[in-house]
Write a protein that holds these residues in place. Sequence first.
Motif, short mmCIF file in Angstrom:
data_model
loop_
_atom_site.label_atom_id
_atom_site.label_comp_id
_atom_site.label_asym_id
_atom_site.label_seq_id
_atom_site.Cartn_x
_atom_site.Cartn_y
_atom_site.Cartn_z
N SER A 1 -45.48 -10.63 -13.11
CA SER A 1 -43.89 -10.04 -12.47
C SER A 1 -44.20 -9.11 -11.58
CB SER A 1 -42.71 -9.86 -12.97
OG SER A 1 -42.77 -9.15 -14.11
N LEU B 1 -38.10 -19.00 -16.84
CA LEU B 1 -38.30 -17.31 -16.18
C LEU B 1 -40.28 -16.78 -15.48
CD1 LEU B 1 -36.50 -17.70 -17.92
CD2 LEU B 1 -35.29 -15.17 -16.80
N ILE C 1 -36.56 -9.89 -18.71
CA ILE C 1 -35.16 -10.63 -18.11
C ILE C 1 -34.87 -11.89 -18.94
CG2 ILE C 1 -34.01 -12.45 -16.39
CD1 ILE C 1 -35.29 -10.58 -13.94
N TYR D 1 -48.04 -11.83 -5.22
CA TYR D 1 -46.52 -12.17 -5.84
C TYR D 1 -45.42 -12.84 -5.20
CZ TYR D 1 -42.26 -11.77 -8.27
OH TYR D 1 -41.16 -11.43 -8.69
N ASP E 1 -43.22 -18.30 -24.93
CA ASP E 1 -43.77 -16.93 -24.15
C ASP E 1 -45.12 -16.88 -24.57
OD1 ASP E 1 -44.38 -14.31 -23.56
OD2 ASP E 1 -41.74 -14.53 -22.68
N ASP F 1 -48.86 -21.33 -23.71
CA ASP F 1 -49.03 -20.68 -22.50
C ASP F 1 -49.35 -21.56 -21.54
OD1 ASP F 1 -50.38 -19.76 -20.02
OD2 ASP F 1 -52.02 -18.51 -21.44
N LYS G 1 -44.63 -16.58 -5.84
CA LYS G 1 -43.30 -17.39 -6.81
C LYS G 1 -42.89 -18.29 -5.40
CE LYS G 1 -40.78 -16.26 -9.77
NZ LYS G 1 -40.87 -16.49 -10.84
P1 NAD Z 1 -42.01 -10.02 -17.07
O1 NAD Z 1 -43.06 -9.15 -16.41
O2 NAD Z 1 -40.91 -8.68 -17.60
O3 NAD Z 1 -41.58 -10.78 -18.17
C1 NAD Z 1 -42.01 -12.28 -17.71
C2 NAD Z 1 -42.87 -12.82 -19.29
O4 NAD Z 1 -43.66 -14.39 -19.13
C3 NAD Z 1 -43.53 -12.39 -20.47
O5 NAD Z 1 -43.00 -12.59 -21.80
C4 NAD Z 1 -44.61 -12.88 -20.17
O6 NAD Z 1 -45.67 -12.80 -21.77
C5 NAD Z 1 -44.15 -14.16 -20.19
N1 NAD Z 1 -46.00 -15.03 -19.45
C6 NAD Z 1 -46.61 -14.53 -18.67
N2 NAD Z 1 -47.35 -15.77 -18.21
C7 NAD Z 1 -47.19 -16.59 -18.89
C8 NAD Z 1 -47.65 -17.59 -19.45
N3 NAD Z 1 -49.14 -18.41 -18.51
N4 NAD Z 1 -46.78 -18.45 -20.46
C9 NAD Z 1 -46.53 -17.69 -20.72
N5 NAD Z 1 -45.16 -17.14 -20.74
C10 NAD Z 1 -45.85 -16.45 -20.08
O7 NAD Z 1 -40.23 -10.34 -16.18
P2 NAD Z 1 -39.12 -10.22 -15.70
O8 NAD Z 1 -38.74 -9.04 -14.97
O9 NAD Z 1 -37.85 -10.29 -16.51
O10 NAD Z 1 -39.03 -11.35 -14.54
C11 NAD Z 1 -38.81 -12.94 -15.14
C12 NAD Z 1 -38.30 -13.87 -14.17
O11 NAD Z 1 -37.56 -13.05 -12.97
C13 NAD Z 1 -39.76 -13.84 -12.89
O12 NAD Z 1 -40.25 -15.11 -13.15
C14 NAD Z 1 -39.53 -13.15 -11.91
O13 NAD Z 1 -40.79 -13.62 -10.97
C15 NAD Z 1 -37.73 -13.28 -12.10
N6 NAD Z 1 -36.93 -12.22 -11.28
C16 NAD Z 1 -37.57 -10.88 -11.60
C17 NAD Z 1 -36.56 -9.95 -11.23
C18 NAD Z 1 -36.45 -8.80 -11.73
O14 NAD Z 1 -36.73 -7.61 -10.56
N7 NAD Z 1 -37.30 -8.95 -13.05
C19 NAD Z 1 -35.81 -10.04 -10.33
C20 NAD Z 1 -36.07 -11.27 -9.14
C21 NAD Z 1 -36.22 -12.51 -9.83
#
Ligand code: NAD
Length: 349
Positions: A85, A81, A12, A155, A33, A59, A159
């Motif tokens: 996840s 974000l 996202i 998870y 990131d 991080d 959150k």
């Molecule tokens: P994703 O797993 O694809 O991406 C997560 C990103 O966060 C990655 O680029 C990762 O490198 C980075 N990251 C992880 N740990 C980190 C850290 N310690 N420091 C810095 N960067 C870090 O996740 P996504 O599916 O894109 O979800 C993004 C957000 O949206 C999340 O907070 C998730 O809870 C929320 N969300 C996701 C969905 C979905 O369907 N995918 C739906 C609702 C909400």
Amino acid sequence: MNILITGGAGFIGSNLVLHWVKQHPEDTVINFDCLTYAGNLINLKEIENAPNYHFVKGDLRNPQDIASAFQKHEVEGVVHLAAESHVDRSIAGPSAFIQTNIMGTFNLLEVARDFWKEDLAAHRFHHVSTDEVYGSLGETGMFSETTPYAPNSPYSASKASSDHLVRAYHHTYGFNTTTSNCSNNYGPLHFPEKLIPLVIKNAIERKPIPVYGDGSNVRDWLYVKDHCSAIDVIYHQGVSGETYNVGGLNEWKNIDIVRTICRHLDDVLQRSGDDSCLNLITFVKDRPGHDQRYAIDASKIQNDLNWNPQYTFEQGLHETVDWYLDNQEWVRLVTSGEYQAYYAEQYGR
Ligand code: NAD
Ligand code: DAU
């Protein structure tokens, strides 16, 4: 404005960074990131040299990384974000979820509190969360912003905890916060461990398509570009301290969505009979604690902020399948880890 988007190399996040850099040329986007397995800068190739875009490898578990980014880029607003996840990974190993999703959010809030202390209310902090914090629904009903929290997986519990921290920083310190709780996203750049991209990938590669349990669990799917437009609207127009549910009134049983993708791929790839993608569907052991049904009541964001999804499910799904067919090299690169190795070397870690 200098906007820090955390997790901007993920699914996202990279869709949102692409959206923001193009839609808001007056803003500078700082993508913070740490590039876990789920973060890939290849997602952002088309804007990597844009004058209003910067990448910071940092991080959230390390407050110094966050403070350096705030200092160097004079961060004025945050869209948060970054998270671990994937529910299945949280069941196999919850620790990273606690460290990043809870402690990481806390570290980010603390650094922002320090840097913005002269006028906390002038700086927006938007927190991106999930509908999974509300737990599981039976056959009827929908999650609204007042549904009590009842997270069921490590998870969703992590959150939920981060949502509560954001809420507390608004009430205690006067932070200018908004939070969005969104349903399941799908679309381009989705790491192929989640249901929809995994089904597409395995079907193309003629591998078994795993369906957990009997496939009757229901998810409410939203095209990722619609989620990005909702975040944009909430960031700019949402009321401080409020939460907004985001969804597209698009409930599907898992087995039905899997069959729909298989039928569409059969058409596109001209497969039939024994070679039909439908024959790859394999029912496997259920996910422990598997939530039965999610459904989002998005009337608050629709009525208060005039947001509505722009994509029909048919449009979004076809665009998504086409994207995966056209980007099989992307799938190979992100699943092989080749990009992580390349960027680790590039950024000296
Ligand atoms: P994703 O797993 O694809 O991406 C997560 C990103 O966060 C990655 O680029 C990762 O490198 C980075 N990251 C992880 N740990 C980190 C850290 N310690 N420091 C810095 N960067 C870090 O996740 P996504 O599916 O894109 O979800 C993004 C957000 O949206 C999340 O907070 C998730 O809870 C929320 N969300 C996701 C969905 C979905 O369907 N995918 C739906 C609702 C909400
Ligand atoms: O609801 C929002 C959430 O949606 C986000 O907060 C999460 O970050 C995101 O990962 C997603 O969680 P889910 O667990 O709902 O998504 P996933 O794609 O993992 O699974 C969707 C459904 O499909 C779920 O009922 C489990 C099932 N499933 C999943 C996989 C990976 C299968 O049947 N087979 C599979 O191989």
